[in-house]
Structure formats: C-alpha cells, structure tokens
Design a protein around this motif. Structure first.
Motif, PDB file in Angstrom:
ATOM      1  N   VAL A  87       0.843  -1.204   0.000  1.00  0.00           N
ATOM      2  CA  VAL A  87       0.000   0.000   0.000  1.00  0.00           C
ATOM      3  C   VAL A  87       0.872   1.247   0.000  1.00  0.00           C
ATOM      4  O   VAL A  87       0.600   2.220  -0.722  1.00  0.00           O
ATOM      5  N   THR A  88       1.953   1.236   0.778  1.00  0.00           N
ATOM      6  CA  THR A  88       2.848   2.401   0.832  1.00  0.00           C
ATOM      7  C   THR A  88       3.506   2.654  -0.522  1.00  0.00           C
ATOM      8  O   THR A  88       3.628   3.798  -0.965  1.00  0.00           O
ATOM      9  N   GLY A  89       3.923   1.575  -1.183  1.00  0.00           N
ATOM     10  CA  GLY A  89       4.529   1.728  -2.499  1.00  0.00           C
ATOM     11  C   GLY A  89       3.554   2.310  -3.508  1.00  0.00           C
ATOM     12  O   GLY A  89       3.911   3.197  -4.298  1.00  0.00           O
ATOM     13  N   LEU A  90       2.322   1.831  -3.478  1.00  0.00           N
ATOM     14  CA  LEU A  90       1.306   2.367  -4.387  1.00  0.00           C
ATOM     15  C   LEU A  90       1.055   3.849  -4.095  1.00  0.00           C
ATOM     16  O   LEU A  90       0.905   4.664  -5.017  1.00  0.00           O
ATOM     17  N   ALA A  91       1.011   4.186  -2.796  1.00  0.00           N
ATOM     18  CA  ALA A  91       0.804   5.591  -2.425  1.00  0.00           C
ATOM     19  C   ALA A  91       1.962   6.456  -2.914  1.00  0.00           C
ATOM     20  O   ALA A  91       1.765   7.596  -3.354  1.00  0.00           O
ATOM     21  N   LEU A  92       3.184   5.914  -2.869  1.00  0.00           N
ATOM     22  CA  LEU A  92       4.350   6.666  -3.346  1.00  0.00           C
ATOM     23  C   LEU A  92       4.265   6.907  -4.852  1.00  0.00           C
ATOM     24  O   LEU A  92       4.628   7.991  -5.333  1.00  0.00           O
ATOM     25  N   THR A  93       3.782   5.930  -5.584  1.00  0.00           N
ATOM     26  CA  THR A  93       3.600   6.130  -7.025  1.00  0.00           C
ATOM     27  C   THR A  93       2.576   7.221  -7.305  1.00  0.00           C
ATOM     28  O   THR A  93       2.788   8.101  -8.158  1.00  0.00           O
ATOM     29  N   ILE A  94       1.468   7.193  -6.571  1.00  0.00           N
ATOM     30  CA  ILE A  94       0.443   8.230  -6.757  1.00  0.00           C
ATOM     31  C   ILE A  94       1.004   9.600  -6.375  1.00  0.00           C
ATOM     32  O   ILE A  94       0.782  10.600  -7.072  1.00  0.00           O
ATOM     33  N   PHE A  95       1.755   9.642  -5.275  1.00  0.00           N
ATOM     34  CA  PHE A  95       2.351  10.907  -4.830  1.00  0.00           C
ATOM     35  C   PHE A  95       3.335  11.445  -5.875  1.00  0.00           C
ATOM     36  O   PHE A  95       3.301  12.631  -6.235  1.00  0.00           O
ATOM     37  N   GLY A  96       4.214  10.571  -6.364  1.00  0.00           N
ATOM     38  CA  GLY A  96       5.200  11.003  -7.348  1.00  0.00           C
ATOM     39  C   GLY A  96       4.550  11.458  -8.644  1.00  0.00           C
ATOM     40  O   GLY A  96       4.971  12.456  -9.245  1.00  0.00           O
ATOM     41  N   THR A  97       3.510  10.751  -9.064  1.00  0.00           N
ATOM     42  CA  THR A  97       2.799  11.140 -10.293  1.00  0.00           C
ATOM     43  C   THR A  97       2.135  12.501 -10.130  1.00  0.00           C
ATOM     44  O   THR A  97       2.231  13.378 -10.998  1.00  0.00           O
ATOM     45  N   GLY A  98       1.468  12.680  -8.972  1.00  0.00           N
ATOM     46  CA  GLY A  98       0.778  13.950  -8.735  1.00  0.00           C
ATOM     47  C   GLY A  98       1.738  15.117  -8.617  1.00  0.00           C
ATOM     48  O   GLY A  98       1.505  16.187  -9.193  1.00  0.00           O
ATOM     49  N   LEU A  99       2.843  14.919  -7.873  1.00  0.00           N
ATOM     50  CA  LEU A  99       3.793  16.016  -7.684  1.00  0.00           C
ATOM     51  C   LEU A  99       4.489  16.380  -8.996  1.00  0.00           C
ATOM     52  O   LEU A  99       4.662  17.568  -9.309  1.00  0.00           O
ATOM     53  N   SER A 100       4.859  15.381  -9.782  1.00  0.00           N
ATOM     54  CA  SER A 100       5.522  15.684 -11.064  1.00  0.00           C
ATOM     55  C   SER A 100       4.555  16.398 -12.009  1.00  0.00           C
ATOM     56  O   SER A 100       4.960  17.276 -12.777  1.00  0.00           O
ATOM     57  N   ARG A 101       3.278  16.034 -11.934  1.00  0.00           N
ATOM     58  CA  ARG A 101       2.279  16.700 -12.798  1.00  0.00           C
ATOM     59  C   ARG A 101       2.087  18.143 -12.374  1.00  0.00           C
ATOM     60  O   ARG A 101       2.008  19.050 -13.210  1.00  0.00           O
ATOM     61  N   PHE A 102       2.025  18.375 -11.040  1.00  0.00           N
ATOM     62  CA  PHE A 102       1.852  19.742 -10.524  1.00  0.00           C
ATOM     63  C   PHE A 102       3.079  20.594 -10.829  1.00  0.00           C
ATOM     64  O   PHE A 102       2.978  21.715 -11.323  1.00  0.00           O
ATOM     65  N   TRP A 103       4.272  20.028 -10.546  1.00  0.00           N
ATOM     66  CA  TRP A 103       5.530  20.747 -10.753  1.00  0.00           C
ATOM     67  C   TRP A 103       5.785  20.983 -12.243  1.00  0.00           C
ATOM     68  O   TRP A 103       6.236  22.050 -12.662  1.00  0.00           O
ATOM     69  N   GLY A 104       5.487  19.974 -13.031  1.00  0.00           N
ATOM     70  CA  GLY A 104       5.814  20.060 -14.451  1.00  0.00           C
ATOM     71  C   GLY A 104       4.797  20.787 -15.303  1.00  0.00           C
ATOM     72  O   GLY A 104       4.988  20.929 -16.512  1.00  0.00           O
ATOM     73  N   LYS A 105       3.704  21.263 -14.671  1.00  0.00           N
ATOM     74  CA  LYS A 105       2.650  21.928 -15.459  1.00  0.00           C
ATOM     75  C   LYS A 105       3.203  23.132 -16.209  1.00  0.00           C
ATOM     76  O   LYS A 105       2.892  23.357 -17.379  1.00  0.00           O
ATOM     77  N   ARG A 106       4.063  23.911 -15.545  1.00  0.00           N
ATOM     78  CA  ARG A 106       4.631  25.105 -16.194  1.00  0.00           C
ATOM     79  C   ARG A 106       5.739  24.751 -17.180  1.00  0.00           C
ATOM     80  O   ARG A 106       6.162  25.581 -17.971  1.00  0.00           O
ATOM     81  N   LEU A 107       6.234  23.522 -17.088  1.00  0.00           N
ATOM     82  CA  LEU A 107       7.351  23.107 -17.957  1.00  0.00           C
ATOM     83  C   LEU A 107       6.879  22.367 -19.199  1.00  0.00           C
ATOM     84  O   LEU A 107       7.685  22.016 -20.056  1.00  0.00           O
ATOM     85  N   MET A 108       5.570  22.141 -19.291  1.00  0.00           N
ATOM     86  CA  MET A 108       5.025  21.308 -20.369  1.00  0.00           C
ATOM     87  C   MET A 108       5.482  21.800 -21.750  1.00  0.00           C
ATOM     88  O   MET A 108       5.306  22.952 -22.118  1.00  0.00           O
ATOM     89  N   GLY A 109       6.084  20.882 -22.495  1.00  0.00           N
ATOM     90  CA  GLY A 109       6.515  21.197 -23.852  1.00  0.00           C
ATOM     91  C   GLY A 109       7.852  21.905 -23.943  1.00  0.00           C
ATOM     92  O   GLY A 109       8.361  22.136 -25.042  1.00  0.00           O
ATOM     93  N   THR A 110       8.439  22.261 -22.794  1.00  0.00           N
ATOM     94  CA  THR A 110       9.736  22.948 -22.811  1.00  0.00           C
ATOM     95  C   THR A 110      10.828  21.983 -23.274  1.00  0.00           C
ATOM     96  O   THR A 110      10.896  20.839 -22.816  1.00  0.00           O
TER      97      THR A 110
END
Length: 313
Positions: A87-110
C-alpha cells in the motif's frame, strides 16, 4: 541492425536504473511498488535544475536527491512505522505522479537547449570502428552517451558489491532471514534505510535519463509505466544486476520495435496502439515466466514483503 541495437541500449537505460533501484529495495526485504513515482520525481527535479543551471552534474544530483527523498518517505513508513509495504509503495507512485504533474505543469513542452543536450552526445573510441568484425558489435555498447556508460559502471559495481563484499553479503542476509541477520549483530534498520535510499536515487537517475537525454523535453507522465516494467523485470532477471542489464536491453528493443515496424512499408497495416502495447504484453509474459520458474536461483528473497518486528524474533 547496428543502429537498432544502439537504440535498444538507449531505450533500455532508464529501465536498467529502475531495475537496479527495485533490486536494492528487494534485497533489503522491502517490496517497493513506488518505482514509477520515484522515477517521476527524479525526472521532473533533474529537468527543472537543468533549465535553471544548465549544469548536467547538478541536474543528475537533483534527480538522485528527489528520488531518494521519495524513498525516504517509503522507508520511514515501512521500516520505522512498519506500514504495509504494498500500500505504501502504491501511495508513493500516486504521490510522485501527482507532484511531477503539478511541478511540471509550467514546464510542459519545454525543450532543453542544445547547449545542455550536447553534454550527452554519443562518445566513441576513435580506433573502435577500425577493428574488423568486432568493431560494429562493440560500437553497439561503446558509442553511447555518458549516461549509458554510467549505467555500465553501476551494474558492475552493484555486482561486485552484492557478491564480493561483506556489506553485500549482510544485505542479502537481511533480505533472506531478517531475524537471523539481526541476531548475528547486523543493524537491520540501518541496512534497510541505506539500501532503500540507494534504490530511490537510482530510480531518480532513470527518470532523469528520460527527461534530460531520451526525450529531452518535459512531458506529462514521461515515464509511461517504465517503473512498473522495472518491477516485473527485477523478477525476470532474478535480482541479479548483470541480468538486469540484459533484461533492460531486451525490453528497450521491444520499446522501439514498434517504430521500426511502422517504417517498413509492410503490405498489412498494424495498428500503432498495438505496437506500443508490445512492451506491456511482454511484461505480462515475464510475470508468468517468473511465477513458473521454481529454481532456488530464481526465487525472491525469503523475507521480501514481510515487516520485521524484533519483539517477535
């Protein structure tokens, strides 16, 4: 054929890092399903630092640090608090996916500037191409970028560490029989923390290869499930770093074979979505093969996935 094999090495490099990262986790007895999340954290952190500094060393360090930070969260929850590892590993995947999406929103296509990308141009030995017969074969492995050469070094060092050093033997003992390792004086908690963090740092490097070299631009979900493939391949390669390299090479070839088929002008049209599905179909086949093989050399560490309670020893 030679260009295809060279590209297979390149496509397999992020998988090599991902498999090695998963392997260090599992050798310590911890099943970490968060490889995808840690790769995404490394990818976005490395890309951001590359844009800000144009320094490849700082970009790689940032990717390793953020991959390790994701692993630190996992280690604290599963080793210290003894939370459920799956369960912790799955939560880490969801966390990493969400954070990279939030962080990378301004970088999209750069796209990274050429001044940065040239740091990872393929390098070759000048006399290599002049060797009869062997020259083209060796060029598959030895006309690559620095990142690929780094993966070679880490594979070899991992093999030496695991099979020829006392620390590697202790690590394997922790994964095979945690209670016995603890009773023999091995600091089980320290071994688990250190190797989970090493695994996270390697996963971060795998993600960074995608965003800094393979693409090299920022795209949402840039790993495209490679973290999950790495988890399956660590079983296929029997937790062995040398086999990990060849497993990643094989799947790297499958990853690009679809593009090659589309350029062959075949008399029948093969749906591109089916071709993109090939690596994932192969992953399912790998899981089946891993379940069928019963040889002791292909079995996982015996205490893999089991939380360790010293009081129950």
């Amino acid at each position: 054929m030679i260009p295809f094999l060279k590209n297979a090495i390149i496509a397999g490099t992020p998988l090599t890092f991902g498999i090695l990262g998963a392997m260090y986790n599992e050798k310590a007895g911890n099943l970490n399903l968060g490889i995808e999340g840690m790769m995404l954290l490394g990818a976005v952190a490395g890309f951001q630092v590359a844009l800000l500094t144009m320094n490849p060393v700082l970009a790689l360090l940032a990717a390793m640090v953020f991959g390790a930070l994701g692993a630190l969260i996992y280690a604290f929850l599963t080793v210290t608090l003894r939370a459920n590892q799956s369960v912790t590993g799955l939560a880490l995947t969801i966390f990493g996916t969400g954070l990279s999406r939030f962080w990378g929103k301004r970088l999209m296509g750069t796209v990274l500037p050429e001044s940065f990308s040239r740091n990872f141009r393929p390098l070759s030995l000048p006399f290599l191409s002049k060797i009869p017969v062997l020259g083209p074969i060796l060029s598959v492995f030895l006309e690559q970028d620095l990142f690929v050469y780094l993966s070679y070094v880490i594979v070899i060092l991992s093999g030496i560490y695991l099979y020829h050093t006392r620390f590697g033997l202790n690590l394997r003992a922790v994964g095979e029989n945690t209670a016995a390792a603890d009773a023999s004086g091995i600091n089980v908690t320290l071994y688990k923390y250190v190797h989970i963090l090493i695994g996270g740092a390697l996963c971060g490097l795998g993600g960074a290869y995608l965003s800094l070299v393979y693409v090299p631009s920022w795209q949402d979900n840039i790993t495209s499930g490679r973290g999950w493939i790495a988890i399956a391949l660590v079983i296929f390669t029997s937790w062995n770093p040398y086999r990990a390299f060849w497993g990643a090479f094989l799947f790297g070839g499958l990853d690009i074979v679809g593009f090659r088929i589309q350029t062959l002008n075949l008399p029948i049209t093969i749906n591109q979505h089916f071709l993109r599905m090939l690596p994932y179909l192969a992953t399912m086949l790998v899981i089946i093969i891993g379940a069928v093989r019963k040889s002791s050399s292909h079995m996982p560490p015996k205490d893999l996935g089991n939380p360790y309670f010293r009081e129950e020893r």
